[in-house]
Design a protein around this motif. Structure first.
Motif, mmCIF file in Angstrom:
data_model
loop_
_atom_site.group_PDB
_atom_site.id
_atom_site.type_symbol
_atom_site.label_atom_id
_atom_site.label_comp_id
_atom_site.label_asym_id
_atom_site.label_seq_id
_atom_site.Cartn_x
_atom_site.Cartn_y
_atom_site.Cartn_z
ATOM 1 N N SER A 177 0.855 -1.179 0.000
ATOM 2 C CA SER A 177 0.000 0.000 0.000
ATOM 3 C C SER A 177 0.892 1.230 0.000
ATOM 4 C CB SER A 177 -0.905 -0.014 1.229
ATOM 5 O OG SER A 177 -1.765 1.105 1.212
ATOM 6 N N THR A 194 0.587 4.375 0.053
ATOM 7 C CA THR A 194 0.370 5.491 0.974
ATOM 8 C C THR A 194 0.814 5.179 2.399
ATOM 9 O OG1 THR A 194 -1.917 4.762 1.236
ATOM 10 C CG2 THR A 194 -1.504 6.518 -0.356
ATOM 11 N N ASN A 195 1.254 3.966 2.647
ATOM 12 C CA ASN A 195 1.773 3.612 3.970
ATOM 13 C C ASN A 195 3.238 3.980 4.155
ATOM 14 O OD1 ASN A 195 -0.643 2.552 4.799
ATOM 15 N ND2 ASN A 195 -0.066 0.411 4.503
ATOM 16 N N ARG A 234 3.869 10.894 3.217
ATOM 17 C CA ARG A 234 2.918 9.907 2.718
ATOM 18 C C ARG A 234 1.859 10.526 1.803
ATOM 19 N NH1 ARG A 234 1.256 6.058 7.844
ATOM 20 N NH2 ARG A 234 3.241 4.906 8.011
ATOM 21 N N ASN A 288 0.073 9.064 -5.650
ATOM 22 C CA ASN A 288 -0.377 7.885 -4.901
ATOM 23 C C ASN A 288 -1.359 7.028 -5.695
ATOM 24 O OD1 ASN A 288 1.246 8.465 -2.722
ATOM 25 N ND2 ASN A 288 -0.353 9.554 -1.601
ATOM 26 N N LYS A 294 0.980 4.997 -7.748
ATOM 27 C CA LYS A 294 2.036 4.354 -6.974
ATOM 28 C C LYS A 294 3.413 4.682 -7.547
ATOM 29 C CE LYS A 294 -0.552 0.418 -5.164
ATOM 30 N NZ LYS A 294 -0.542 -1.051 -4.961
#
Length: 123
Positions: free
Chosen positions: A27, A29-30, A52, A73, A76
């Motif tokens: 993920s 955004t982590n 983030r 995001n 990615k």
């Protein structure tokens, strides 16, 4: 997460390059994302980092005003736009991801690394 850096190449001093880092398997955004570089005979050094959410960016003094780090995001991906390149920017550039939600400037504080992309700036 797996990271894949690309976009390096040979450029004359004063020129520009855009590096990309594609993430997969996690993920996005982590992670706090960052760029590091390692020049010939030098230790790996911090270049830039993006929070983030992508709303905060941090730069090494040596690249401030010339480099811009961004992230998308939804795709990615992280990018590093490098302008006004200098011979001392010659290095292998790495993208890195950090799980802990804070900016860090040491390579030891990043958890995942891409394979690096080589940038050579000729004078």
């Amino acid at each position: 997460v797996q990271l894949q850096a690309s976009g390096g190449g040979l450029v004359q001093a004063g020129g520009s390059l855009r590096l990309s880092c594609a993430a997969s398997g996690g993920s996005f955004t982590n992670y706090v994302m960052a760029w590091f570089r390692q020049g010939p005979g030098k230790e790996r050094e911090f270049v830039a980092a993006v929070s983030r959410a992508g709303d905060s960016r941090y730069y090494a003094d040596s690249v401030k005003g010339r480099f811009t780090a961004t992230r998308d995001n939804t795709k990615k991906m992280m990018s590093l736009q490098m302008n006004s390149l200098k011979p001392e920017d010659t290095a292998i550039y790495y993208c890195a991801a950090r799980v802990w939600d804070s900016i860090a400037y040491s390579s030891r504080q990043y958890d995942f690394w891409g394979q690096g992309t080589e940038v050579t700036v000729s004078s």
